[in-house]
Write a protein that holds these residues in place. Structure first.
Motif, PDB file in Angstrom:
ATOM      1  N   UNK A 168     -45.308  99.229 -42.224  1.00  0.00           N
ATOM      2  CA  UNK A 168     -45.844  99.695 -41.058  1.00  0.00           C
ATOM      3  C   UNK A 168     -46.581  98.361 -40.689  1.00  0.00           C
ATOM      4  N   UNK A 169     -47.371  97.765 -41.375  1.00  0.00           N
ATOM      5  CA  UNK A 169     -48.063  96.492 -40.716  1.00  0.00           C
ATOM      6  C   UNK A 169     -47.112  95.507 -40.289  1.00  0.00           C
ATOM      7  N   UNK A 170     -46.184  95.286 -40.900  1.00  0.00           N
ATOM      8  CA  UNK A 170     -45.021  94.335 -40.349  1.00  0.00           C
ATOM      9  C   UNK A 170     -44.213  94.661 -39.347  1.00  0.00           C
ATOM     10  N   UNK A 171     -44.365  96.129 -38.844  1.00  0.00           N
ATOM     11  CA  UNK A 171     -43.651  96.804 -37.580  1.00  0.00           C
ATOM     12  C   UNK A 171     -42.223  96.768 -38.121  1.00  0.00           C
ATOM     13  N   UNK A 172     -41.964  97.296 -39.349  1.00  0.00           N
ATOM     14  CA  UNK A 172     -40.497  97.451 -39.756  1.00  0.00           C
ATOM     15  C   UNK A 172     -40.486  98.779 -40.715  1.00  0.00           C
ATOM     16  N   UNK A 173     -39.425  99.420 -40.575  1.00  0.00           N
ATOM     17  CA  UNK A 173     -39.256 100.585 -41.852  1.00  0.00           C
ATOM     18  C   UNK A 173     -39.058  99.669 -43.212  1.00  0.00           C
ATOM     19  N   UNK A 174     -39.539 100.458 -44.101  1.00  0.00           N
ATOM     20  CA  UNK A 174     -39.563  99.992 -45.436  1.00  0.00           C
ATOM     21  C   UNK A 174     -37.991  99.478 -45.829  1.00  0.00           C
TER      22      UNK A 174
END
Length: 229
Positions: A168-174
């Motif tokens: 989430x901190x990278x703004x992406x789904x795992x």
């Protein structure tokens, strides 16, 4: 499709083991010159890292207290006098340790070759210290944000919540993130429950990776791997 890459810090980007081993050897030599078990000190100190850091992660003690516990335990094992001021004693070790901070030779080149990916550092250390490490070894601005439990809601690897919070901190789904690290449980098998992919960095090349997980022996092998069609 991989759009983001998270790197472990200690043992992956920074040569933590060499720095810590050298530092604790110097620390013991200062307090017990000629100690017959001086050569055992690095392995003993390394064995104390994980259980006491885990106690801090679990909220059983403070960051400073886990440091005190490690000093007490090492002194007991080596049968040397426990310092009256444990905080000052650990600070002496930390001074030696900081002088040994160095990036692995493949770290900066690899990060620079990963343009187009969102990068970050996912580490179980203390936020301020881990950020200081990244700056000291010249990777600030290359490695992306430093993410620890202190900024991820108090969760640490290998808790699933740690990986989802980092994503989430990278703004992406795992599912769009690859985690690269040297610890099998924390950096390789742990992320899998969230759908995050991983690569085991096995610098010694001594054993096969867990089934289904790729292994590299140098970070230089990572760009061809993630750029492959």
């Amino acid at each position: 499709m991989i759009n983001g890459i998270l790197f472990d810090l200690d043992g992956t980007l920074l040569d933590h083991r060499t720095a810590a081993d050298t530092a604790i050897g110097a620390w013991v030599a200062e307090r017990a010159p000629g100690h017959p078990r001086l050569g055992d000190a690095p392995a003993l100190w390394a064995a104390l890292e994980e259980p006491h850091l885990a106690a801090w992660h679990a909220g059983e003690c403070s960051w400073q207290e886990q440091r005190r516990r490690r000093v007490r335990a090492l002194c007991a094992e080596l049968a040397i006098e426990v310092p009256a001021d444990l905080d000052a004693a650990f600070a002496g070790f930390a001074e030696h340790y900081r002088r040994g901070w160095v990036a692995f030779p493949d770290a900066a080149r690899t990060l620079a070759a990963l343009g187009g990916f969102r990068l970050g550092v996912l580490t179980n250390g203390a936020q301020e210290i881990q950020e200081e490490k990244v700056r000291a070894i010249g990777l600030d601005g290359l490695a992306g944000p430093v993410l620890t439990g202190e900024v991820l809601g108090g969760c640490y690897k290998p808790a699933a919540a740690c990986y989802t919070a980092a994503a989430a901190a990278l703004g992406l789904p795992p599912e769009e993130i690859l985690l690269v690290g040297d610890d099998i449980a924390k950096d390789v098998t742990g992320p899998a429950v969230t759908g995050m992919r991983s690569v085991w960095l096995d610098r010694l090349g001594v054993s096969p990776p867990p089934d289904g997980f790729p292994r590299i022996t140098t970070l230089a092998d990572l760009p061809p791997l993630v750029h492959a069609p």
